[in-house]
Design a protein around this motif. Structure first.
Motif, short mmCIF file in Angstrom:
data_model
loop_
_atom_site.label_atom_id
_atom_site.label_comp_id
_atom_site.label_asym_id
_atom_site.label_seq_id
_atom_site.Cartn_x
_atom_site.Cartn_y
_atom_site.Cartn_z
N ARG A 363 0.75 -1.24 -0.08
CA ARG A 363 0.07 -0.02 0.02
C ARG A 363 0.94 1.30 0.03
NH1 ARG A 363 -4.32 -2.79 3.20
NH2 ARG A 363 -3.44 -2.15 4.78
N ALA A 364 2.19 1.21 0.10
CA ALA A 364 3.19 2.16 0.14
C ALA A 364 3.67 2.40 -1.21
CB ALA A 364 4.02 2.23 1.22
N SER A 365 3.17 1.49 -2.17
CA SER A 365 3.80 1.54 -3.46
C SER A 365 3.02 2.20 -4.70
CB SER A 365 4.36 0.14 -3.72
OG SER A 365 5.23 -0.30 -2.65
N ALA A 366 3.68 2.74 -5.42
CA ALA A 366 3.03 2.92 -6.92
C ALA A 366 3.60 2.26 -8.07
CB ALA A 366 3.33 4.39 -7.14
N TYR A 367 3.01 2.20 -9.37
CA TYR A 367 3.63 1.37 -10.40
C TYR A 367 3.72 2.34 -11.55
CZ TYR A 367 1.93 -2.35 -7.35
OH TYR A 367 1.41 -3.17 -6.31
N LEU A 368 4.95 2.10 -12.08
CA LEU A 368 5.35 2.75 -13.27
C LEU A 368 5.59 1.67 -14.51
CD1 LEU A 368 6.50 5.50 -14.87
CD2 LEU A 368 8.77 4.58 -14.19
N ARG A 369 4.54 1.77 -15.42
CA ARG A 369 4.47 0.82 -16.18
C ARG A 369 4.78 1.39 -17.91
NH1 ARG A 369 -0.66 0.00 -19.55
NH2 ARG A 369 -0.76 -2.48 -20.24
N LEU A 370 5.78 0.51 -18.23
CA LEU A 370 6.40 0.91 -19.53
C LEU A 370 5.67 -0.40 -20.55
CD1 LEU A 370 8.61 1.89 -21.70
CD2 LEU A 370 10.23 0.19 -20.70
N VAL A 371 5.42 0.21 -21.70
CA VAL A 371 4.91 -0.65 -22.82
C VAL A 371 5.61 -0.30 -23.96
CG1 VAL A 371 2.70 -1.56 -24.09
CG2 VAL A 371 2.61 -1.11 -21.86
N VAL A 372 6.30 -1.29 -24.56
CA VAL A 372 6.90 -0.99 -26.02
C VAL A 372 6.28 -1.97 -27.03
CG1 VAL A 372 9.05 -0.38 -24.92
CG2 VAL A 372 8.64 -2.60 -25.46
N ARG A 373 6.48 -1.42 -28.18
CA ARG A 373 5.87 -2.42 -29.36
C ARG A 373 6.45 -1.89 -30.76
NH1 ARG A 373 -0.31 -1.75 -30.49
NH2 ARG A 373 0.33 0.47 -30.67
N ASP A 374 6.90 -2.90 -31.38
CA ASP A 374 7.53 -2.67 -32.46
C ASP A 374 7.38 -3.96 -33.44
OD1 ASP A 374 10.37 -1.00 -33.34
OD2 ASP A 374 10.52 -3.01 -34.32
N PRO A 375 7.68 -3.63 -34.80
CA PRO A 375 7.54 -4.96 -35.89
C PRO A 375 8.78 -5.97 -35.62
CG PRO A 375 7.24 -2.93 -37.11
CD PRO A 375 7.75 -2.61 -35.55
N ASP A 376 9.76 -5.34 -35.14
CA ASP A 376 10.94 -6.40 -34.88
C ASP A 376 10.94 -6.92 -33.52
OD1 ASP A 376 13.37 -7.60 -34.66
OD2 ASP A 376 14.62 -5.86 -35.39
N ALA A 377 10.75 -8.45 -33.37
CA ALA A 377 10.79 -8.84 -32.11
C ALA A 377 12.14 -8.51 -31.15
CB ALA A 377 10.55 -10.60 -32.12
N ALA A 378 12.99 -8.45 -31.88
CA ALA A 378 14.53 -8.39 -31.11
C ALA A 378 14.51 -6.89 -30.26
CB ALA A 378 15.60 -8.46 -32.02
N ARG A 379 13.86 -5.87 -30.90
CA ARG A 379 13.77 -4.79 -30.42
C ARG A 379 13.11 -4.40 -29.14
NH1 ARG A 379 13.24 -1.48 -35.21
NH2 ARG A 379 15.29 -1.56 -35.46
N VAL A 380 12.10 -5.23 -28.98
CA VAL A 380 11.34 -5.13 -27.73
C VAL A 380 11.21 -6.32 -26.69
CG1 VAL A 380 9.25 -4.01 -29.12
CG2 VAL A 380 9.39 -6.44 -28.69
N GLY A 381 12.39 -7.30 -27.13
CA GLY A 381 12.45 -8.35 -26.29
C GLY A 381 13.50 -7.89 -25.19
N ARG A 382 14.67 -8.80 -25.08
CA ARG A 382 15.54 -8.70 -23.88
C ARG A 382 16.39 -7.35 -24.05
NH1 ARG A 382 15.64 -12.76 -20.18
NH2 ARG A 382 14.85 -14.78 -20.96
N ALA A 383 16.19 -6.76 -25.22
CA ALA A 383 16.89 -5.43 -25.25
C ALA A 383 16.19 -4.54 -24.29
CB ALA A 383 16.61 -4.94 -26.80
N VAL A 384 14.90 -4.73 -23.95
CA VAL A 384 14.28 -3.90 -23.33
C VAL A 384 14.40 -4.14 -21.72
CG1 VAL A 384 12.07 -2.93 -22.74
CG2 VAL A 384 12.69 -2.74 -25.18
N SER A 385 13.94 -5.35 -21.58
CA SER A 385 13.68 -5.94 -20.33
C SER A 385 15.10 -6.24 -19.73
CB SER A 385 13.00 -7.36 -20.33
OG SER A 385 13.55 -8.17 -21.28
N GLY A 386 16.02 -6.43 -20.55
CA GLY A 386 17.31 -6.74 -20.05
C GLY A 386 17.84 -5.22 -19.72
N ALA A 387 17.81 -4.35 -20.49
CA ALA A 387 18.12 -2.98 -20.20
C ALA A 387 17.67 -2.44 -18.71
CB ALA A 387 17.71 -2.02 -21.14
N ALA A 388 16.20 -2.75 -18.55
CA ALA A 388 15.52 -2.57 -17.50
C ALA A 388 16.33 -3.14 -16.08
CB ALA A 388 14.08 -2.84 -17.34
N ILE A 389 16.60 -4.45 -16.26
CA ILE A 389 17.04 -5.29 -15.03
C ILE A 389 18.33 -4.76 -14.80
CG2 ILE A 389 17.85 -7.25 -14.43
CD1 ILE A 389 14.73 -6.73 -13.94
#
Length: 583
Positions: A363-389
């Protein structure tokens, strides 16, 4: 049964994944003549299209077959016909599977199906289209039932065709008979009320406390049925002893769901929603009368589904103090990491769900949601989630995410086209295998062919007069939902929000207060979009259509609420100055 008696048509499914036991419950809870099941939606056809890519013998709702295993004998014993659009993209295969099931279980069953909606090979569709299905009417269903079918499975018919077809077969209405338009329109409206199952019996109802809290033992709404009369009037009800509620409010809510202007167009008939009258006809009984019908349009809607690209999502959890600063930091860090190969579509949304001085961490937390879309699967896959982690040890204090890094997933895009109804090979395949072409329903004055890929343009109806406004008086700031109900839903990339008043005085206020400009103020997401208001005085209702708010449709999942299901509840939560006399 004589044609003077009402035809009892029930519903046991509002979507693919609805309550599995409903088919058996409807067959055992009370009398019926026809039991329908609606399994299809825009997203469902995309799912079935991907199934068919893996196995050309698939493409239908397999749940329906499992339900029939325990219900085929029940239906025969009780003399109930079953009509379902579970055939999806392969109604012939489902019909064969039902016959095999009947043989295996020893239940004599005459099975028929309706096809011709699949236009994949008959149109100049764009590259990548996975499904192309015309929305057929109920005439093919009627032909199958007249030929003695016990079970009729279809592909993409309109949801309400599951009711107009059996009603036309039973009462002898002809889809090309102008004298039958009002009766067909009445059945169309009844079919629309039934099509979403328990939404007509108190499910998803804005005043849900009246349905569930008042009767704690009735938390499981029964499925609805319609008693349809020879003139097209009907009574919406449910079997005695089942949960939920049927009253003018629950029927109004469903009647407004996923509709647009006052003309509710179907392949069989166009129903004038501004003529519909509802009246309580006893406990859990609502009479629908007065429905006027017009000729159906000469075009049929065609739903196209294609894979639009690839999508990924990361949700950052922000806890405690300085929420805005934490969100700004991680956003700037990740945008910098993606700058070299940024996805085509990047969307951020901060949901301020945290509470000050909270007694739990969540209850002390908020959520920041990132959604990415692209015709190229590689551009939205580990390239995004890996960069976040990779930011985990060098970003805001308390850094964590709601799910581990993942690959991108494909998303779909829905698009509606329109084709001449006369060009669609609507076909009833009767129990003996006879193939019967179904002519397009149209009035004699309509052209047989119209321009492809465009909806019918009709002269607008005059705006109905508004009620007398309430006299001036003191007001109080309160949520709109104190005096109005609402229900919303999706139609491709558009959404509708139906709003109705519960009393005549509330209607006198609502009709003048909730203008398009006020609607846009209350829902700022709609401020830059086309919004149209339709007035339905008989229902004390306003129906707003919002163009483009859902982007490319539910399968694209571009928005937090991709089907617009909660837009109405958001609107009801907004505080407005309401006359004290209404509160």
């Amino acid at each position: 049964m004589t044609t003077a008696a009402p035809l009892r048509i029930g519903n046991a499914s509002g979507f693919y994944g609805d309550r599995f036991d409903a088919l058996r419950e409807m067959l055992t809870d009370g009398p019926l003549d026809v039991l329908t099941g609606d399994y299809l939606a825009e997203l469902t056809l995309l799912i079935l299209g991907r199934d068919r890519l893996k196995d050309p013998g698939l493409g239908y709702a397999r749940t329906f077959l499992r339900q029939l295993e325990e219900c085929l004998g029940l239906a025969r014993d009780r003399g109930v016909k079953i009509v379902a659009n579970a055939g999806g993209l392969n109604p012939a295969a489902l019909a064969d599977a039902v016959r095999a099931l009947a043989d295996r279980t020893g239940v004599p069953t005459a099975v028929a199906h309706v096809e011709g909606d699949d236009l994949m090979g008959r149109g100049d569709w764009a590259p990548g289209v996975l499904t192309a299905n015309a929305y057929l009417g109920g005439a093919g269903i009627a032909a199958c039932l007249r030929a003695g079918a016990d079970v009729v499975v279809t592909g993409r018919v309109t949801d309400a065709a599951l009711v107009t077809g059996p009603a036309a077969a039973h009462f002898g209405w002809r889809h090309d008979d102008p004298a039958a338009l009002d009766a067909l329109a009445g059945a169309l409206v009844a079919g629309h009320v039934l099509e979403c199952g328990t939404q007509a019996t108190g499910g998803n109802y804005p005043f849900f406390q009246e349905v569930f809290t008042a009767d704690p033992g009735a938390r499981r709404p029964g499925f609805p049925l319609a008693e349809i009369h020879p003139d097209g009037t009907s009574v919406i009800t449910k079997h005695p002893g089942t949960g939920g509620l049927v009253d003018v409010g629950t029927v109004t809510a469903q009647l407004l769901y996923e509709t647009g202007d006052v003309r509710y167009r179907g392949p069989d008939v166009t129903a004038r929603l501004d003529t519909v009258r509802l009246a309580q006809d006893g406990p859990d009984r609502v009479r629908i009368s007065g429905v006027r019908g017009e000729a159906p349009p000469p075009t049929l809607k065609v739903g196209l589904n294609r894979i639009g690209g690839w999508r990924n999502e990361v949700v950052f959890v922000l806890t405690g103090l300085d929420i805005e600063d934490k969100a700004r930091l991680v956003r700037e860090q990740l945008e910098g990491a993606l700058a070299g190969d940024r996805p085509a579509d990047v969307r951020w949304e901060l949901a301020r769900t945290e509470h000050a001085d909270a007694d739990t961490e969540e209850r002390a937390s908020a959520y920041l949601r990132l959604v990415v879309r692209d015709p190229d699967a590689a551009r939205v896959g580990r390239a995004v989630s890996g960069a976040a982690i990779e930011l985990a040890l060098g970003s805001y204090p308390g850094f964590h995410v709601t799910a581990p890094p993942g690959k991108g997933t494909p998303y779909g895009v829905f698009e509606a086209r329109y084709v001449p109804a006369a060009e669609v090979p609507h076909t009833a395949v009767l129990p003996d295998g006879t193939r019967t072409p179904i002519a397009a329903a149209r009035a004699p004055e309509q052209p047989a062919v119209t321009t492809s890929y465009a909806p019918l343009s009709e002269p607008p109806l005059p705006e109905p007069p508004l009620p007398e406004p309430l006299p001036p008086g003191p007001v109080r700031l309160a949520p709109l939902g104190c005096v109005a109900g609402a229900r919303s839903g999706d139609k491709g990339g558009d959404a509708n929000v139906g709003v109705w008043a519960r009393t005549e005085d509330a209607w006198r206020w609502l009709a003048h207060h909730l203008t398009v400009d006020r609607f846009r103020e209350l829902l700022p997401e709609t401020a830059h979009l086309a919004v149209v208001r339709h007035v339905l005085p008989n229902l004390r209702a306003l129906n707003f259509t919002v163009e483009g708010i859902l982007g490319e449709g539910v399968a694209a999942r571009a928005r937090f609420d991709p089907q617009g299901k909660a837009l109405g509840e958001w609107l009801r939560s907004r505080r407005v100055e309401i006359p004290e006399v209404l509160l």
